[in-house]
Design an enzyme around this catalytic site. Structure first.
Site, short mmCIF file in Angstrom:
data_model
loop_
_atom_site.label_atom_id
_atom_site.label_comp_id
_atom_site.label_asym_id
_atom_site.label_seq_id
_atom_site.Cartn_x
_atom_site.Cartn_y
_atom_site.Cartn_z
N THR A 32 33.30 45.57 47.19
CA THR A 32 32.96 46.53 46.13
C THR A 32 32.55 45.81 44.85
OG1 THR A 32 35.32 46.61 45.59
CG2 THR A 32 34.45 48.39 46.96
N ASP A 33 32.92 44.55 44.69
CA ASP A 33 32.69 43.89 43.40
C ASP A 33 31.21 43.74 43.08
OD1 ASP A 33 32.47 41.95 45.42
OD2 ASP A 33 33.51 40.38 44.29
N ASP A 170 36.75 37.01 43.00
CA ASP A 170 37.54 35.83 43.34
C ASP A 170 37.83 34.97 42.12
OD1 ASP A 170 37.23 36.84 45.85
OD2 ASP A 170 35.94 35.21 46.59
#
Length: 378
Positions: A32-33, A170
């Site tokens: 989704t990022d 991340d």
């Protein structure tokens, strides 16, 4: 400290400091990022430590304690031209490149890298490496960059220098996480919030199941998923899939892979928000159903799972886990399971049994609690 001792042995003097950045596991919010959506990762207890000293030229000298040769010895890499960097060194050199691209006067450095994030497990060892180096250079060159700035520069290094089109999750998780908390992030506004996640108080544990399988993301599968999402957003007339508000209408105009990708991303964003709602309500034990739904969507709609991950998830639930799903980019790596403390052994045994029935080596099990983000160690 191993990295400092190795630096002293390799270069004949002490480093100017040592910095540590953790890997991450994503509780929910997968793929989704880069669609401007929502994510909920937390830092893990394992990471990368960088012992660093500045140089008065532009040379980068790298030594990894995990890159020993056949003779058991490590040989420093001397990099004078950035583009000549190869393998893992590109993640380090990419940070220097990104800082220079942003106009920062960064010269060379000597670095010793020591890491204990299981490589290939989907726990973001590359992001940990980038963030540790970025934080070191920020301190040593007094750049005054914020933690979010460092995460963004680390992402740029991976996107534009390494060539891996990852989102911001991340690097943000590595740089911004707090102990005992998950990190909620809106990947459009880049707003973050620490969300308390005290699993032990509820008699629960997150068990990471490292399958030991690594299907290289750089083979184009990850990039292909991203292109599917961008193409679908263009067809739907929205900036990103995060902007899809009428899922049924959107799906009626799409077909094939694009339709499936949209269904995953939109529903995964909803699952992130629903899970945070449960945590706020103190219903930690109820989040397992959302983990299960996330895995099914990643398996069937986003198509980034693999047999080893599917078997691990199914066996974990069969063994008594409250929920489980693959985590990370997919195509191998790790799954996570939400397990009551008194059922951990049973869950492990069920997974090992399921793997053994298929002739697979048993996976590695790593109990994880939310850890602190990147920091200077001395």
């Amino acid at each position: 400290m191993r990295a400092v001792d190795a630096f002293r042995a390799a270069f004949g003097h002490d480093p100017e400091g040592a910095w540590h950045a953790p890997g991450r596991v994503n509780l929910i919010g997968e793929h989704t990022d880069y669609n401007d959506g929502f994510v909920l990762p937390f830092a893990v207890p394992w990471g990368v430590t960088a012992a660093v000293g500045r140089r008065d030229d532009d040379t980068i000298t790298l030594l990894s304690l995990q890159a020993a040769g056949a003779d058991g010895k490590t040989t420093p890499q001397v990099i004078k031209e950035y583009e000549r960097a190869e393998g893992w060194a590109r993640y380090v050199v990419g940070v220097f490149w990104a800082l220079r691209q942003a106009g920062h006067a960064v010269r060379g450095a000597d670095l010793v890298i020591d890491g204990d994030v299981p490589p290939g497990a989907g726990l973001s060892s590359s992001a940990a490496l980038e963030v540790a180096v970025a934080m070191a250079l920020n301190d040593l060159y007094d750049l005054g960059l914020s933690r979010l700035d460092l995460a963004l520069l680390s992402q740029k290094a991976e996107n534009d220098f390494v060539g891996m089109p990852c989102g911001i999750m991340d690097q943000a998780a590595s740089a911004l996480s707090q102990e005992g908390h998950a990190l909620f992030m809106d990947c459009r506004s880049l707003a973050t919030r620490a969300v308390p996640l005290d699993l032990a108080a509820e008699g629960l544990q997150i068990l990471i199941i490292d399958t030991g399988v690594h299907h290289e993301l750089a083979d184009g599968q990850y990039a292909r998923r991203r292109r599917d999402c961008e193409s679908a957003a263009k067809r739907l007339g929205v900036e990103a899939l995060r902007d899809v508000t009428d899922l049924a209408a959107a799906l009626s105009t799409l077909d094939g892979d694009e339709r499936k990708r949209v269904q995953h991303v939109v529903t995964e964003n909803h699952r992130v928000q629903a899970l945070i709602g449960l945590l706020r309500a103190g219903a930690v034990r109820e989040i397992g159903a959302l983990l299960n739904a996330s895995h099914l969507s990643l398996r069937d709609q986003y198509e980034v799972s693999c047999p080893e991950l599917d078997v691990a998830v199914e066996a974990a639930v069969r063994g008594g886990a409250r929920g489980a799903r693959m985590t990370g980019g997919g195509f191998g790596g790790s799954a996570i399971a939400l397990v009551a403390a008194d059922r951990v052994q049973r869950v492990r045994e069920e997974i090992v049994r399921a793997y053994g029935q298929r002739g697979w080596a048993a996976p590695r099990f790593l109990p994880a609690a939310p850890a602190a983000g990147a920091r200077r160690l001395d």
